[in-house]
Design a protein around this motif. Structure first.
Motif, PDB file in Angstrom:
ATOM      1  N   ILE A   6      43.162  62.869  -6.676  1.00  0.00           N
ATOM      2  CA  ILE A   6      44.422  63.709  -6.655  1.00  0.00           C
ATOM      3  C   ILE A   6      44.061  64.848  -7.800  1.00  0.00           C
ATOM      4  CG2 ILE A   6      46.830  64.056  -7.372  1.00  0.00           C
ATOM      5  CD1 ILE A   6      47.164  61.110  -6.719  1.00  0.00           C
ATOM      6  N   VAL A   7      44.304  66.094  -7.594  1.00  0.00           N
ATOM      7  CA  VAL A   7      43.907  67.074  -8.393  1.00  0.00           C
ATOM      8  C   VAL A   7      45.271  67.903  -8.626  1.00  0.00           C
ATOM      9  CG1 VAL A   7      42.337  69.029  -9.273  1.00  0.00           C
ATOM     10  CG2 VAL A   7      41.836  66.937  -7.745  1.00  0.00           C
ATOM     11  N   ASP A   8      45.937  67.776  -9.802  1.00  0.00           N
ATOM     12  CA  ASP A   8      47.049  68.754 -10.073  1.00  0.00           C
ATOM     13  C   ASP A   8      47.420  68.609 -11.584  1.00  0.00           C
ATOM     14  OD1 ASP A   8      49.780  69.430 -10.314  1.00  0.00           O
ATOM     15  OD2 ASP A   8      49.901  69.006  -8.311  1.00  0.00           O
ATOM     16  N   THR A  32      42.814  64.459 -11.876  1.00  0.00           N
ATOM     17  CA  THR A  32      42.247  65.262 -12.847  1.00  0.00           C
ATOM     18  C   THR A  32      43.170  66.344 -12.842  1.00  0.00           C
ATOM     19  OG1 THR A  32      40.452  66.602 -13.648  1.00  0.00           O
ATOM     20  CG2 THR A  32      40.693  66.587 -11.248  1.00  0.00           C
ATOM     21  N   ASP A  33      43.102  67.208 -13.888  1.00  0.00           N
ATOM     22  CA  ASP A  33      44.232  68.382 -14.126  1.00  0.00           C
ATOM     23  C   ASP A  33      43.307  69.605 -14.101  1.00  0.00           C
ATOM     24  OD1 ASP A  33      42.884  68.184 -16.518  1.00  0.00           O
ATOM     25  OD2 ASP A  33      44.944  68.246 -17.549  1.00  0.00           O
ATOM     26  N   ASP A  34      41.888  69.474 -13.774  1.00  0.00           N
ATOM     27  CA  ASP A  34      40.921  70.604 -14.059  1.00  0.00           C
ATOM     28  C   ASP A  34      40.173  70.929 -12.857  1.00  0.00           C
ATOM     29  OD1 ASP A  34      39.143  72.331 -14.892  1.00  0.00           O
ATOM     30  OD2 ASP A  34      38.305  71.236 -16.563  1.00  0.00           O
ATOM     31  N   VAL A  38      36.344  68.830 -10.004  1.00  0.00           N
ATOM     32  CA  VAL A  38      36.252  68.247  -8.697  1.00  0.00           C
ATOM     33  C   VAL A  38      35.015  67.921  -8.276  1.00  0.00           C
ATOM     34  CG1 VAL A  38      37.131  68.823  -6.234  1.00  0.00           C
ATOM     35  CG2 VAL A  38      38.425  69.492  -8.317  1.00  0.00           C
ATOM     36  N   MET A  39      34.115  68.947  -8.456  1.00  0.00           N
ATOM     37  CA  MET A  39      32.873  68.511  -7.653  1.00  0.00           C
ATOM     38  C   MET A  39      32.059  67.147  -8.089  1.00  0.00           C
ATOM     39  SD  MET A  39      30.494  69.995  -5.371  1.00  0.00           S
ATOM     40  CE  MET A  39      30.516  71.552  -5.603  1.00  0.00           C
ATOM     41  N   ALA A  40      32.145  66.866  -9.260  1.00  0.00           N
ATOM     42  CA  ALA A  40      31.663  65.750  -9.868  1.00  0.00           C
ATOM     43  C   ALA A  40      32.481  64.726  -9.555  1.00  0.00           C
ATOM     44  CB  ALA A  40      31.643  65.813 -11.401  1.00  0.00           C
ATOM     45  N   MET A  52      44.751  68.458  -3.580  1.00  0.00           N
ATOM     46  CA  MET A  52      44.474  69.090  -4.702  1.00  0.00           C
ATOM     47  C   MET A  52      45.475  70.581  -4.706  1.00  0.00           C
ATOM     48  SD  MET A  52      40.899  70.883  -5.586  1.00  0.00           S
ATOM     49  CE  MET A  52      40.419  71.337  -3.835  1.00  0.00           C
ATOM     50  N   ASP A  53      46.067  70.743  -5.768  1.00  0.00           N
ATOM     51  CA  ASP A  53      46.794  71.821  -6.005  1.00  0.00           C
ATOM     52  C   ASP A  53      46.177  73.026  -6.141  1.00  0.00           C
ATOM     53  OD1 ASP A  53      49.417  73.131  -6.570  1.00  0.00           O
ATOM     54  OD2 ASP A  53      49.146  72.809  -8.547  1.00  0.00           O
TER      55      ASP A  53
END
Length: 205
Positions: A6-8, A32-34, A38-40, A52-53
């Motif tokens: 989850i990315v937000d 993560t919020d960054d 994401v790639m890592a 992902m937001d």
């Protein structure tokens, strides 16, 4: 059971997404919020789906999706945004996302998107909704805009002058005027009144 990243950048949004996914029997392996992370995370965790937001610090969700696809990473990506859904549906498709969820809708739509992705389909409900509209529909015309042009459009919708927009975007007045002329042409708008009506009709601000 599937695994998710989850990315937000909003902790409460991540919590709500996590709770929904876990209720469906899935497992969240990373958050993560960054956008820059994401790639890592994708390489490290090998998750089944990335949720992902779009609005993220570092790089946004559209750019992160584009980078994943450029690197040959095929993880299904479901993009979410509270901004103009017509435009960002188009951007998500171009970037290589597998689905788009508007945060203006109920979060339960994420379940539909996940099911569609697992079945090998894309999930773009707004695109399906507009499928019978003529080719010059607002949605398709918005899809013609570059990201810079759309940013200028939002500032114009807020009533800002060319000089103010130039200062905010750190560009020259001439460049902003060029962006305005291009977006007006692409959207088929003849004057300021048309522009304001278009942005009001499409909830652009």
């Amino acid at each position: 059971m599937a695994t998710f990243i989850i990315v937000d950048d909003h902790p409460l949004a991540r919590l709500a997404i996590r709770m929904l996914l876990e209720k469906e029997g899935h497992r969240v392996v990373a958050e993560t919020d960054d956008g820059s992370a994401v790639m890592a995370l994708v390489k490290q965790h090998r998750a089944d789906v990335l949720v992902m937001d779009i609005d993220l610090p570092g790089i946004d969700g559209i750019e992160a999706t584009t980078l994943l696809r450029s690197a040959g990473i095929k993880i299904p990506v479901v993009v979410m945004s509270g901004k103009n859904p017509d435009y960002y549906t188009q951007l998500s498709i171009k970037a290589g996302a597998n689905g788009f969820i508007s945060k203006q809708k109920d979060l339960s739509y994420l379940t539909h998107a996940v099911n569609a992705v697992f079945s090998g389909y894309g999930y773009f409900p707004l695109r399906m909704h507009h499928s019978d509209e003529p080719s010059d529909s607002d949605s398709e015309r918005l899809g013609l805009l570059s990201r810079r042009e759309f940013e200028v459009l939002k500032h114009l919708a807020d009533g800002r002058e060319i000089s103010s927009i130039a200062s905010l975007m750190q560009l020259s007045n001439k460049t902003i005027s060029t962006y305005k002329a291009r977006l007006m042409e692409k959207l088929g708008l003849k004057n300021q009144r048309d522009l304001l009506e278009f942005t009001r009709r499409n909830n652009i601000s």
